[in-house]
Structures are given as structure tokens and as C-alpha cells.
Write a protein that holds these residues in place. Sequence first.
Motif, PDB file in Angstrom:
ATOM      1  N   LEU A 144       0.797  -1.227   0.000  1.00  0.00           N
ATOM      2  CA  LEU A 144       0.000   0.000   0.000  1.00  0.00           C
ATOM      3  C   LEU A 144       0.829   1.277   0.000  1.00  0.00           C
ATOM      4  O   LEU A 144       0.329   2.334  -0.379  1.00  0.00           O
ATOM      5  N   ARG A 145       2.052   1.193   0.444  1.00  0.00           N
ATOM      6  CA  ARG A 145       2.923   2.361   0.507  1.00  0.00           C
ATOM      7  C   ARG A 145       2.974   3.067  -0.847  1.00  0.00           C
ATOM      8  O   ARG A 145       2.950   2.419  -1.893  1.00  0.00           O
ATOM      9  N   PRO A 146       3.043   4.410  -0.833  1.00  0.00           N
ATOM     10  CA  PRO A 146       3.151   5.122  -2.104  1.00  0.00           C
ATOM     11  C   PRO A 146       4.470   4.785  -2.808  1.00  0.00           C
ATOM     12  O   PRO A 146       5.439   4.399  -2.165  1.00  0.00           O
ATOM     13  N   ASN A 147       4.464   4.958  -4.116  1.00  0.00           N
ATOM     14  CA  ASN A 147       5.666   4.757  -4.940  1.00  0.00           C
ATOM     15  C   ASN A 147       6.134   3.304  -5.023  1.00  0.00           C
ATOM     16  O   ASN A 147       7.283   3.049  -5.344  1.00  0.00           O
ATOM     17  N   ILE A 148       5.246   2.396  -4.665  1.00  0.00           N
ATOM     18  CA  ILE A 148       5.594   0.986  -4.867  1.00  0.00           C
ATOM     19  C   ILE A 148       5.550   0.705  -6.356  1.00  0.00           C
ATOM     20  O   ILE A 148       4.574   1.025  -7.029  1.00  0.00           O
ATOM     21  N   LEU A 156      18.669  -4.570   2.177  1.00  0.00           N
ATOM     22  CA  LEU A 156      19.734  -3.723   1.644  1.00  0.00           C
ATOM     23  C   LEU A 156      19.676  -3.666   0.128  1.00  0.00           C
ATOM     24  O   LEU A 156      19.833  -2.612  -0.479  1.00  0.00           O
ATOM     25  N   ILE A 157      19.454  -4.829  -0.464  1.00  0.00           N
ATOM     26  CA  ILE A 157      19.368  -4.897  -1.929  1.00  0.00           C
ATOM     27  C   ILE A 157      18.165  -4.093  -2.412  1.00  0.00           C
ATOM     28  O   ILE A 157      18.270  -3.283  -3.329  1.00  0.00           O
ATOM     29  N   ALA A 158      17.036  -4.299  -1.743  1.00  0.00           N
ATOM     30  CA  ALA A 158      15.822  -3.579  -2.147  1.00  0.00           C
ATOM     31  C   ALA A 158      15.983  -2.077  -1.982  1.00  0.00           C
ATOM     32  O   ALA A 158      15.404  -1.288  -2.738  1.00  0.00           O
ATOM     33  N   GLY A 159      16.769  -1.692  -1.008  1.00  0.00           N
ATOM     34  CA  GLY A 159      17.011  -0.270  -0.792  1.00  0.00           C
ATOM     35  C   GLY A 159      17.684   0.405  -1.963  1.00  0.00           C
ATOM     36  O   GLY A 159      17.656   1.638  -2.087  1.00  0.00           O
ATOM     37  N   ARG A 160      18.269  -0.377  -2.816  1.00  0.00           N
ATOM     38  CA  ARG A 160      18.942   0.145  -4.013  1.00  0.00           C
ATOM     39  C   ARG A 160      18.069   0.047  -5.246  1.00  0.00           C
ATOM     40  O   ARG A 160      18.499   0.366  -6.336  1.00  0.00           O
ATOM     41  N   LEU A 161      16.874  -0.469  -5.079  1.00  0.00           N
ATOM     42  CA  LEU A 161      15.946  -0.604  -6.205  1.00  0.00           C
ATOM     43  C   LEU A 161      14.707   0.220  -5.899  1.00  0.00           C
ATOM     44  O   LEU A 161      13.801  -0.252  -5.211  1.00  0.00           O
ATOM     45  N   PRO A 162      14.649   1.450  -6.371  1.00  0.00           N
ATOM     46  CA  PRO A 162      13.536   2.335  -6.036  1.00  0.00           C
ATOM     47  C   PRO A 162      12.186   1.707  -6.336  1.00  0.00           C
ATOM     48  O   PRO A 162      11.955   1.209  -7.434  1.00  0.00           O
ATOM     49  N   GLY A 163      11.308   1.710  -5.345  1.00  0.00           N
ATOM     50  CA  GLY A 163       9.964   1.190  -5.540  1.00  0.00           C
ATOM     51  C   GLY A 163       9.826  -0.304  -5.343  1.00  0.00           C
ATOM     52  O   GLY A 163       8.730  -0.831  -5.352  1.00  0.00           O
ATOM     53  N   ARG A 164      10.939  -0.978  -5.164  1.00  0.00           N
ATOM     54  CA  ARG A 164      10.882  -2.427  -4.940  1.00  0.00           C
ATOM     55  C   ARG A 164      11.019  -2.723  -3.456  1.00  0.00           C
ATOM     56  O   ARG A 164      11.753  -2.057  -2.752  1.00  0.00           O
ATOM     57  N   THR A 165      10.329  -3.771  -3.016  1.00  0.00           N
ATOM     58  CA  THR A 165      10.389  -4.143  -1.608  1.00  0.00           C
ATOM     59  C   THR A 165      11.320  -5.330  -1.417  1.00  0.00           C
ATOM     60  O   THR A 165      11.603  -6.074  -2.364  1.00  0.00           O
ATOM     61  N   ASP A 166      11.749  -5.494  -0.182  1.00  0.00           N
ATOM     62  CA  ASP A 166      12.629  -6.631   0.097  1.00  0.00           C
ATOM     63  C   ASP A 166      11.933  -7.950  -0.219  1.00  0.00           C
ATOM     64  O   ASP A 166      12.546  -8.878  -0.744  1.00  0.00           O
ATOM     65  N   ASN A 167      10.630  -7.998   0.084  1.00  0.00           N
ATOM     66  CA  ASN A 167       9.879  -9.223  -0.190  1.00  0.00           C
ATOM     67  C   ASN A 167       9.856  -9.520  -1.694  1.00  0.00           C
ATOM     68  O   ASN A 167      10.010 -10.660  -2.118  1.00  0.00           O
ATOM     69  N   GLU A 168       9.685  -8.482  -2.472  1.00  0.00           N
ATOM     70  CA  GLU A 168       9.617  -8.658  -3.922  1.00  0.00           C
ATOM     71  C   GLU A 168      10.970  -9.120  -4.479  1.00  0.00           C
ATOM     72  O   GLU A 168      11.037 -10.014  -5.316  1.00  0.00           O
ATOM     73  N   VAL A 169      12.010  -8.487  -3.984  1.00  0.00           N
ATOM     74  CA  VAL A 169      13.355  -8.872  -4.437  1.00  0.00           C
ATOM     75  C   VAL A 169      13.648 -10.313  -4.042  1.00  0.00           C
ATOM     76  O   VAL A 169      14.149 -11.109  -4.838  1.00  0.00           O
ATOM     77  N   LYS A 170      13.286 -10.640  -2.813  1.00  0.00           N
ATOM     78  CA  LYS A 170      13.513 -12.000  -2.318  1.00  0.00           C
ATOM     79  C   LYS A 170      12.736 -13.013  -3.157  1.00  0.00           C
ATOM     80  O   LYS A 170      13.289 -14.031  -3.574  1.00  0.00           O
ATOM     81  N   ASN A 171      11.468 -12.715  -3.394  1.00  0.00           N
ATOM     82  CA  ASN A 171      10.660 -13.613  -4.221  1.00  0.00           C
ATOM     83  C   ASN A 171      11.243 -13.740  -5.620  1.00  0.00           C
ATOM     84  O   ASN A 171      11.300 -14.830  -6.188  1.00  0.00           O
ATOM     85  N   TYR A 172      11.656 -12.622  -6.155  1.00  0.00           N
ATOM     86  CA  TYR A 172      12.193 -12.646  -7.515  1.00  0.00           C
ATOM     87  C   TYR A 172      13.451 -13.503  -7.571  1.00  0.00           C
ATOM     88  O   TYR A 172      13.631 -14.304  -8.485  1.00  0.00           O
ATOM     89  N   TRP A 173      14.281 -13.331  -6.577  1.00  0.00           N
ATOM     90  CA  TRP A 173      15.515 -14.120  -6.543  1.00  0.00           C
ATOM     91  C   TRP A 173      15.175 -15.605  -6.442  1.00  0.00           C
ATOM     92  O   TRP A 173      15.725 -16.429  -7.167  1.00  0.00           O
ATOM     93  N   ASN A 174      14.292 -15.937  -5.524  1.00  0.00           N
ATOM     94  CA  ASN A 174      13.986 -17.346  -5.283  1.00  0.00           C
ATOM     95  C   ASN A 174      13.304 -18.007  -6.468  1.00  0.00           C
ATOM     96  O   ASN A 174      13.500 -19.195  -6.708  1.00  0.00           O
ATOM     97  N   THR A 175      12.500 -17.242  -7.208  1.00  0.00           N
ATOM     98  CA  THR A 175      11.761 -17.874  -8.297  1.00  0.00           C
ATOM     99  C   THR A 175      12.487 -17.782  -9.633  1.00  0.00           C
ATOM    100  O   THR A 175      12.451 -18.720 -10.410  1.00  0.00           O
ATOM    101  N   HIS A 176      13.162 -16.657  -9.878  1.00  0.00           N
ATOM    102  CA  HIS A 176      13.754 -16.461 -11.196  1.00  0.00           C
ATOM    103  C   HIS A 176      15.268 -16.697 -11.240  1.00  0.00           C
ATOM    104  O   HIS A 176      15.782 -17.161 -12.248  1.00  0.00           O
ATOM    105  N   LEU A 177      15.925 -16.329 -10.187  1.00  0.00           N
ATOM    106  CA  LEU A 177      17.388 -16.309 -10.270  1.00  0.00           C
ATOM    107  C   LEU A 177      18.040 -17.438  -9.496  1.00  0.00           C
ATOM    108  O   LEU A 177      19.232 -17.621  -9.564  1.00  0.00           O
ATOM    109  N   ASN A 178      17.278 -18.149  -8.724  1.00  0.00           N
ATOM    110  CA  ASN A 178      17.860 -19.148  -7.835  1.00  0.00           C
ATOM    111  C   ASN A 178      17.189 -20.490  -8.043  1.00  0.00           C
ATOM    112  O   ASN A 178      16.961 -21.226  -7.107  1.00  0.00           O
TER     113      ASN A 178
END
Length: 227
Positions: free
Chosen positions: A59-63, A89-111
Motif C-alpha cells: 500500500l505504501r506510495p511509490n511501490i 539492503l538490496i531492495a534499498g537500491r531498487l527504487p519502488g521495490r520491496t525486500d519481499n519482492e526482491v527476495k521472491n524474484y531471486w527465489n523464483t527467477h534467479l535461484n
Amino acid sequence: MGTKEVKPQLTKGLWKPEEDLILKKYVETHGEGNWAAVSHKSGLTRGAKSCRLRWKNYLRPNIKRGSMSEDEKDLIIRLHKLLGNRWSLIAGRLPGRTDNEVKNYWNTHLNKRRPRGEKTNIDPNNKKYNPLPSYEPIHKENEENSTNGKGEGLTKNEDGGSTVSYPWIEDIKSYFCDIKSPPLAIDTSPFLFEDELLMPIIDNNVLFEAFGSSGDQSLEGMMPFQQ
DNA sequence: AATGGAGGCAACCGCACAGCG
DNA sequence: ACGCTGTGCGGTTGCCTCCAT
């Protein structure tokens, strides 16, 4: 067991649009934080953690939603190589992305190679996180010609005597070696020193250690810390 | 059209840590 | 110094959707 909890039953599972609306309005009115109060006073039957998570991840703005761009993918891979599973930390470098999203993306696409459920840095015996690699310099007193066998990772202090060993030097080295070659735009923002974690990691000493005194011209422009 | 498996993602759980009294 | 509370983080789970058969 017998006695039932007196506490009102908390709702779990997927959030309904009306719940989102309530939470959004409440946070917009009262501000972010104090999630326990949000949980109690908003009229939602959600726990504090659930409210916080929903706000932070949805719900946060700018997601930013939708698929990752090539640059984002590239940055995730590189930052993961450097930082490991420190998703926030990784998500903090990706504007608008959340740690959960980065984690999910890594686990499903990159790992994909890791079987579902396999632990990463969790110690299966005590269920605690294994210690992350130490990024603290190791000071060695009066050790002449201290090297790791290849003359890497050790620096003489200016005042003589002790030497400083950077156990993470290979990490940094491999990271920068990697980003020299790809044609993709390099996002140097991870190294702007906003993250406390990176502060002690990357400084001129590190690069000096990694690339030597001769300097590597190809790295110019990628070193935001150089004046 | 039905169904079963795989993939993707939202959300939960448990732990750690910081702040405060 | 210690316990309590709130918050943050990372791993895991469960459900939904898609696709192949």
C-alpha cells in the motif's frame, strides 16, 4: 487444552480491498509506525505485523509493481553476490521495490537451482542465522611481509608496525571485476555510502587493495567516492 | 473439458535487535 | 542491568493461476 484465548480472533490470509482501504486511510491520517495502535484503532482485525507488512509491501506510495527490468535484474544479481541474502539492503537500491519482492524474484527467477525448502544460511541445528562473513579489518601487530600468499588483502598502516587484513577483499575484487565487462549501465548508487553496511566495506583502501596502486582506468567514473 | 503439476507471489512465522522505562 | 514492547528481517508456506496433457 481447554481454555480458549479471550483475544479477538485475528484475520489471516489475503487482504480484502476494503481492508486495504481502511489501512491506507488510517496510515494517511495518523502516519506510519506504531503498528500495534494501527491494529487496535483502525477497526481492522489484523495483527500489527500483518498491517505493517501489508503497508510496506503493497500500500505504501511509490511501490513499483510489475516485472523487473534488465537493469534491475542485473543489479539484484550483483548486489546479491556482494551482500548475500540481505534483501532489505538490496531492495534499498531498487527504487519502488520491496525486500519481499526482491527476495521472491531471486527465489523464483534467479535461484532456480536450489530445491524448494533448502536452507540457505540457517543453521539446521539451532535454527539461528549462521554468521555472515566478517567485514571487519583484522589488525596484525608487527607482522612482516604479511600476505595471504599472493600479497593480497593486507595493508601496512601508515604509522608502521601493524598490518590490516581485509577478509572481504576477494568479494569486492570479484564484484568489480565482474562489472567491468558488461555493457549494461552500471548503477553506482549502491556505493553512495548511505548504507551503514557498505560504509566500512568500500573505501579507497579497499580499491587500492583490490586493484593496486597503478589504478585501473576502466574503473574511473564508477567510483563515486573518489573526489 | 478436466485435471494435475509447476511456478509465482502474498503473507505468515520466528528470531534478532533497538529503544525505553 | 534487565525485561518489555515494537519493529525489521529473512526463511518458509500456502494459495492461486497457468499450462501441458
